[in-house]
Each structure stands twice: as structure tokens, then as C-alpha cells.
Design an enzyme around this catalytic site. Structure first.
Site, PDB file in Angstrom:
ATOM      1  N   CYS A  89       0.815  -1.224   0.000  1.00 22.32           N
ATOM      2  CA  CYS A  89       0.000   0.000   0.000  1.00 22.32           C
ATOM      3  C   CYS A  89       0.841   1.264   0.000  1.00 22.32           C
ATOM      4  O   CYS A  89       0.316   2.358  -0.176  1.00 22.32           O
ATOM      5  CB  CYS A  89      -0.949  -0.006   1.185  1.00 22.32           C
ATOM      6  SG  CYS A  89      -1.998  -1.462   1.157  1.00 22.32           S
ATOM      7  N   HIS A 369      -9.820   2.751  -1.055  1.00 23.34           N
ATOM      8  CA  HIS A 369      -8.370   2.505  -1.000  1.00 23.34           C
ATOM      9  C   HIS A 369      -7.956   1.520  -2.093  1.00 23.34           C
ATOM     10  O   HIS A 369      -7.806   0.340  -1.846  1.00 23.34           O
ATOM     11  CB  HIS A 369      -8.033   1.970   0.399  1.00 23.34           C
ATOM     12  CG  HIS A 369      -6.612   1.534   0.574  1.00 23.34           C
ATOM     13  ND1 HIS A 369      -5.538   2.201   0.006  1.00 23.34           N
ATOM     14  CD2 HIS A 369      -6.075   0.493   1.265  1.00 23.34           C
ATOM     15  CE1 HIS A 369      -4.422   1.572   0.347  1.00 23.34           C
ATOM     16  NE2 HIS A 369      -4.715   0.523   1.093  1.00 23.34           N
ATOM     17  N   CYS A 400       0.797   3.100   6.009  1.00 27.03           N
ATOM     18  CA  CYS A 400       1.197   1.772   6.459  1.00 27.03           C
ATOM     19  C   CYS A 400       1.023   0.789   5.302  1.00 27.03           C
ATOM     20  O   CYS A 400       0.252   1.034   4.379  1.00 27.03           O
ATOM     21  CB  CYS A 400       0.335   1.333   7.638  1.00 27.03           C
ATOM     22  SG  CYS A 400      -1.431   1.347   7.248  1.00 27.03           S
TER      23      CYS A 400
END
Lengths: 414, 259
Positions: A89, A369, A400
Site C-alpha cells: 500500500c 483505498h 502503512c
């Protein structure tokens, strides 16, 4: 000779829930659309950009050159080179770090950085038995050997392996890992739902005020992030059943966790003098960045709290404290990730973060996301907000990532 | 007594493009799934109206003997997949030909009052007879291949005709299966000319201009499964067999975009 890397602007597709409006578009289509929107916004048709860096978390083997293929499908000059990067990510932010470092070293004067992900078009993995048999068959020199290889396939080998975001070393899904963190850091359901509610409210306000007019280009008939629920209430969020965690400790719901999302986002970066020559906006400079990793495999640390290691290193190098920032962007993998990160920063003596400065235009809970696209979304939005605040305004980005990693960056308005 | 084409236009107002179908079309023909659609997709949008003319009682020729000879289209400005279109098709320009007669199906697409796309499909009917001297047809120039040959190689799978039929609505049996193709004298199915046209346009990738004119001549059918090469030299392009002989020759030119 020192060079300054600045954020000129950004473009992204609206983000949509996986399996909906972008279901027939690939990650490459989405990235191409995001690049083309950027090209249109800054008049880059036919222009050679010194390098494009991007990536995807969910990646087909055919996409070994995803970013270069997207460049070739875009209106950029075919002489624009490209590289695929991957850091789960943090991919999008890592792409900004990579390209801005090249600009700072004088190896590039212009760059595009970002990422794309389609959870709708995710690769399906076949079983090891089937994969090995097919590889053996393709190496076979005779028909007999080929048939023998294919005959070794068992019916159970033909079952597809469903896609899942599982940590290979712990066997836990990201939500299950975060549930451990949520319990350990005693993050309450109420706090999580409040953060999620704020995210939706803030993102809705940003959309309504036209903030995204020069940051987003409509795609496939979608002109606004489709996960956003401007009308959600704390009562509604409180009524959702928990999906991660066990028993009374379970506090994480679909409302305070991010949804699987499709989308792409890119940022245009340039050496400051080039941006000024071209009369491009100079929103903010990339000050510094830091990556860190946590020892989550043993359970000693948390999977998604590596930014709490990266942030103090970054602050120390720059001689800064958390009080020096006007705005913070903490990627909302889960509401409890942000809340546990803030608690850990305070407990570790790094400092307290003023919640009113956090994710003022919403974040991943409301926007969605699409893994690798999140970094580009955040960098472009934060740079624009900092530019509005005026010269010297600083912002901190924290993302993160799977594998217990975290990437953080400082932007400063010029 | 010469044959006559049906007069007047067939049209469709407020045509809504199918998002799923346009994405599937892009996938089969090699385009990226973009909001600005390729000119050849707009041709597909008019295909139903073309069929209405060809199947009408007034249409003088047998469908079985029709050969798509050439095609020309102009995209006047980028057209979005979400735009509502007004489609119109007419049959025009019946001409004698040494193997029969040719005519054009001309399509026009408007968004509101603005003409955004024009297309002309030239067909040969080998079973027609129109008196007079055939007008001269100009061959498009063949592009010069780079030393070493075609810069792209396309592998066309056996079921490509069925794939393209699904996204275009053109279920002509010569494209679908060896058995149905054999009835019409082909040893194997042949790919739709408009697939080859679209694939050639897609080969320009992101370098396609905002507004353009593209002309193609279909010189030889491509049997399925098959392998062909793509050659481009400036404005000229061609799809060629392994000896470099053309299957399709084309010309792409930028035109000033209507704003």
C-alpha cells in the site's frame, strides 16, 4: 548544484467500490486514464516526461511492464521511460519518493508518480498442482511426456485459489492483524466510528466545495468517489456488525475498515526551475521521506504501525517536531490503524497530534483505498491544501503497508 | 433496367452507448478502455442501422454476395462513452464495377447539433449489374516496411470471429466457424474486416490524434486462426501476411479538431 523536487499537481480517477462501475477496466486501463487526465490538465500531449514510476498491488503476470504499457497507451511521448515499483500500500508514496529523489539528484527534471489497483480484475491464482503440471507439460519434449504431465492433474487441482490479502508469514488477513492491534492499543468502537464519520464528512465537504475539480477526472460515467456516504451517521456506523476480532473485543466493522476499491492516481513532479519555466503551479516541495519496518511476525510489534518507527527518524533528521506541521495525512487502512498510530506516537514520546489537523479532506475510509493509488491521492491533495495555507506550511504523510512496513514524507509549501 | 438504392435515411435519436460493450470491444480490438471512444467503435454503433437498410425490402442486392471493399471515417472531435448520440445512415453512390456494382453506406453521428463522426463503408455486390463505365478507384499507397519486416505481429485465435461478433453484433456466418464459412466458399472462417481496421487503429496506442480521418482498403481476407504483421510509415499503414503482401492498407491523418 542543488535541485528541489516540487509537486505540480495531480490527477486521479474517482474511486469506486470493487465489482461496480470499473469492473470491465483493468489496472492498466485505470492508470492510463489517470495519466491521460494529467496530460490533459497540464498540456502534456506528445511531451516527453523524464520518468514515470507507478505500480499495482494486485498484479497480473502479463502486467510485468504495467507502467510503461500505460505510458504507451497514453498521449505522452513514446520516449517517456517508465518503471514499475511495488511496496504494497506504500507503492504510490514510494513512487513519489523514487522520482523526487531522481529530481533532487539531477537525473530527471520532470516525473509522474502514482499507482493503480483493480480489486475487480484481480488475478486468480491456480493451485500449485495445476501450475506445476502445466509447467512440466510446456517443458515436455514428446507428446507422451506432455500427456503424462497433464495426466498428473487431480480434480482438486482445478479449484481456483480465491484471492485474499493474507500475510504469508502470519497467515492472518490484514483485518485480523489489525484486530490484534486494536485490542492491544485499546482503541474503542466509538473512537473508530467517530473517525470514520469524520472521514466521510470531510471528504463530502471537500467534494461539495469543488476541492477535487482539478484533482479528479471522471471515468466510465463516474464523477465522484462512490464509496463516500455523505449522509452516514454515528448511529448508522454504530449499528454495523463487527467483521474482525473476537467476542467482546471485536470492534472493527465494514464502516470503520476500508472497502476493496478500484482506481488510479498520479502526481506530476518537477524540478522547481522547470516548473517555473513552464508556468506550472508549484504547490509544495518534497522535503524528506523515510521508510521503516516493524517486527510483526513475532507479535512483538504491530503489522500496520511501522510509521511510528519512521516518523521519529524523519523528524530527528529534519530537526522537527509534530508541532511544526499544519496538516497530517494518516492513511486510514482501518480507523483503528490511525488511532493506534496516534496513541503509539504519544506513548513513545514522539508527541501528540492535534486531531483537528488530521485528514481534513477525508481519507481512505470515505474515498476508498485502491492500494497502490492511495499515495498519489494523498500527495496531490495535501500539496494543494498546503499551497493554500501559504509558503512554509508543512504537512506529514504516513502510509502503512503489508509486510509490516511504513512510508512517511514531509511536504512544504513554497 | 438498373437497380436502385433505397432512398432516405434510417436514424436513431438519443442513442446511449453501452459501457460494458464498449469496454469489451476495446478488449477484443486492442484499445485501452478510455472514456474517449475510438472512431471504429462509433462505426459499430451505426452497424444496426446499416443492417436495417441492407435487410429492407427496397434493398436491391442479395446480402450473401456483398463484399466490404473499403472504409473511410472522420472523427471530428473526441467522443465520450457517456455522450448520447444521434445516429443516421443512408445508402448512396451506386456505381458500376467490373465485378458488379458498388455502393456506400454513409453514417453520420451528431451530439446535439454537432456533427462528431462521419463514416462511409464501400460495398461491392458481385450479383448486381449497373450499366456504364466503372469509375477509377485509387489504391492507397503501401507503406514502406522497415528493414527486417513488420514491427508488430498479431496472433489471431480461431475464435476471434466469434469474439468480435459478440462485441460488434456482426454475426455473419463467414466469420464464425469452419462449417459455416465453408458454405460460403472459405476454407476457414475469416476475421471481420472491421476488426482488422480497429486493431490497426489500436496499434497507434496513445498517439492517435484527438481528431482524425482514417481510410482503409481491404485487399485480402485473413483466415482464422492466423498470424499477420503490422507495418506503419508516416501516415500509411498496412496489415500484411508473412510475405509482406497486404491484407489491409490504410491511411491515418490528423484533422483540425472541432471544439
Amino acid at each position: 548544484m542543488t535541485h528541489t523536487a516540487v509537486v505540480v499537481g495531480g490527477n486521479r480517477t474517482p474511486f469506486v467500490k470493487a465489482g461496480t462501475k470499473y469492473a470491465s477496466a483493468s489496472a492498466q486501463d485505470l492508470l492510463t486514464a489517470a495519466i491521460d487526465g494529467l496530460v490533459a490538465r497540464f498540456g502534456l500531449a506528445g511531451a516527453k516526461i523524464d520518468e514515470v514510476a507507478a505500480g499495482a498491488v494486485l498484479k497480473h503476470s502479463r502486467d510485468f511492464n504495467l507502467t510503461r504499457e500505460s505510458v504507451l497507451g497514453s498521449a505522452l511521448s513514446p520516449h517517456t521511460p517508465a518503471v514499475d515499483l511495488a511496496q504494497a500500500c506504500a507503492t504510490g508514496l514510494e513512487a513519489v519518493i523514487y522520482t523526487s529523489n531522481k529530481i533532487r539528484l539531477g537525473q530527471a527534471r520532470s516525473a509522474i508518480a502514482g499507482g493503480t489497483d483493480s480489486a475487480s480484475d484481480a488475478p486468480i491464482v491456480v493451485t500449485e498442482g495445476l501450475r506445476k503440471a502445466i509447467l512440466r507439460a510446456s517443458r515436455a519434449r514428446s507428446l507422451g511426456d506432455r500427456l503424462k504431465a497433464l495426466a498428473s492433474i487431480r480434480p482438486s487441482d482445478l479449484m481456483p485459489v480465491p484471492p485474499a490479502v493474507i500475510e504469508p508469514r502470519t497467515g492472518l488477513s490484514m483485518g485480523e492483524s489489525q484486530a490484534l492491534t486494536t485490542t492491544r492499543w485499546e482503541v474503542s468502537r466509538e473512537d473508530q466510528d467517530q473517525l470514520s464519520y469524520d472521514s466521510h464528512q470531510n471528504l463530502a465537504r471537500a467534494w461539495d466545495s469543488g476541492f477535487f475539480d482539478d484533482l479528479v477526472t471522471a471515468y466510465r460515467g463516474v464523477s465522484r468517489d462512490s464509496i463516500l456516504r455523505a449522509d452516514t451517521t454515528l448511529e448508522k456506523l454504530a449499528s454495523l456488525r463487527t467483521v474482525f476480532g473476537r467476542g467482546d473485543d471485536a470492534t472493527m466493522t465494514a464502516g470503520n475498515s476500508t472497502a476493496l476499491t478500484d482506481g488510479a492516481a498520479v502526481v506530476l513532479l518537477a524540478e522547481e526551475s522547470l516548473a517555473r519555466e513552464r508556468n506550472w503551479p508549484v504547490l509544495a516541495k518534497v522535503v524528506d521521506s523515510q521508510i521503516a519496518a516493524a517486527d510483526y511476525v513475532t507479535g512483538a510489534e504491530d503489522l500496520l504501525l511501522a510509521p511510528t518507527r519512521a516518523i521519529p527518524e524523519l523528524l530527528e533528521r529534519g530537526g522537527l517536531t509534530l508541532d511544526d506541521f499544519e496538516l497530517f495525512e494518516f492513511h486510514e487502512a482501518f480507523a483503528s490503524t490511525v488511532l493506534a498510530t496516534l496513541k503509539a506516537l504519544e506513548q513513545n514520546g514522539v508527541g501528540a497530534v492535534d486531531r483537528a489537523k488530521v485528514n481534513v479532506d477525508g481519507s481512505s475510509l470515505a474515498a476508498g483505498h485502491p492500494f497502490a493509488a492511495t499515495g498519489g491521492r494523498i500527495v496531490a491533495s495535501l500539496a494543494k491544501r498546503l499551497a493554500e495555507r501559504g509558503s512554509g506550511a508543512k504537512g506529514l504523510i504516513s502510509i502503512c503497508a503489508a509486510g509490516g512496513q511504513g512510508a512517511v514524507m514531509i511536504l512544504e509549501a513554497l | 433496367m438498373g437497380a436502385k438504392l433505397p432512398r432516405g435515411e434510417v436514424s436513431l435519436d438519443d442513442y446511449r452507448q453501452d459501457l460494458e460493450q464498449s469496454a469489451a470491444y476495446a478488449r477484443v480490438t486492442g484499445f485501452s478502455v478510455k472514456d474517449a471512444v475510438p472512431a471504429t467503435w462509433l462505426h459499430v454503433c451505426t452497424f444496426g442501422l446499416q443492417g436495417r437498410i441492407l435487410r429492407s425490402k427496397e434493398f436491391p442486392f442479395s446480402l450473401a454476395g456483398l463484399v466490404h471493399v473499403s472504409n473511410e471515417m472522420v472523427l471530428h472531435r473526441p467522443v465520450g462513452v457517456a455522450e448520447r448520440l444521434r445516429l443516421a445512415v443512408t445508402a448512396e453512390n451506386l456505381q458500376p464495377h467490373k465485378k458488379g456494382a458498388t455502393f456506400e453506406l454513409r453514417g453520420r453521428i451528431h451530439v446535439g447539433d454537432e456533427l462528431v463522426w462521419e463514416g462511409s463503408s464501400n460495398y461491392l455486390s458481385t450479383k448486381a449489374d449497373v450499366p456504364g463505365d466503372p469509375p477509377e478507384t485509387k489504391r492507397l499507397p503501401m507503406p514502406e516496411a522497415q528493414a527486417g519486416g513488420a514491427s508488430q505481429r498479431w496472433r489471431l485465435p480461431a475464435d476471434l470471429g466469434r469474439q468480435y461478433a459478440r462485441v460488434s453484433g456482426d454475426w455473419n456466418p463467414i466469420h464464425l466457424h469452419p462449417l459455416t464459412a465453408r458454405i460460403f466458399g472459405f476454407p476457414r472462417p475469416i476475421i471481420h474486416g472491421m476488426w482488422t481496421h480497429a486493431r490497426a487503429l489500436a496499434a497507434f496506442g496513445g498517439q492517435l490524434p484527438d481528431a482524425y480521418r482514417v481510410r482503409v482498403q481491404f485487399t485480402k481476407p485473413i483466415l482464422l486462426p492466423g498470424r499477420v504483421g503490422f507495418v506503419v510509415d508516416g501516415d500509411s499503414f498496412a496489415v500484411v501476411d508473412k510475405e509482406g503482401k497486404p491484407k489491409l492498407v490504410g491511411e491515418l491523418t490528423e484533422v483540425p479538431a472541432a471544439s
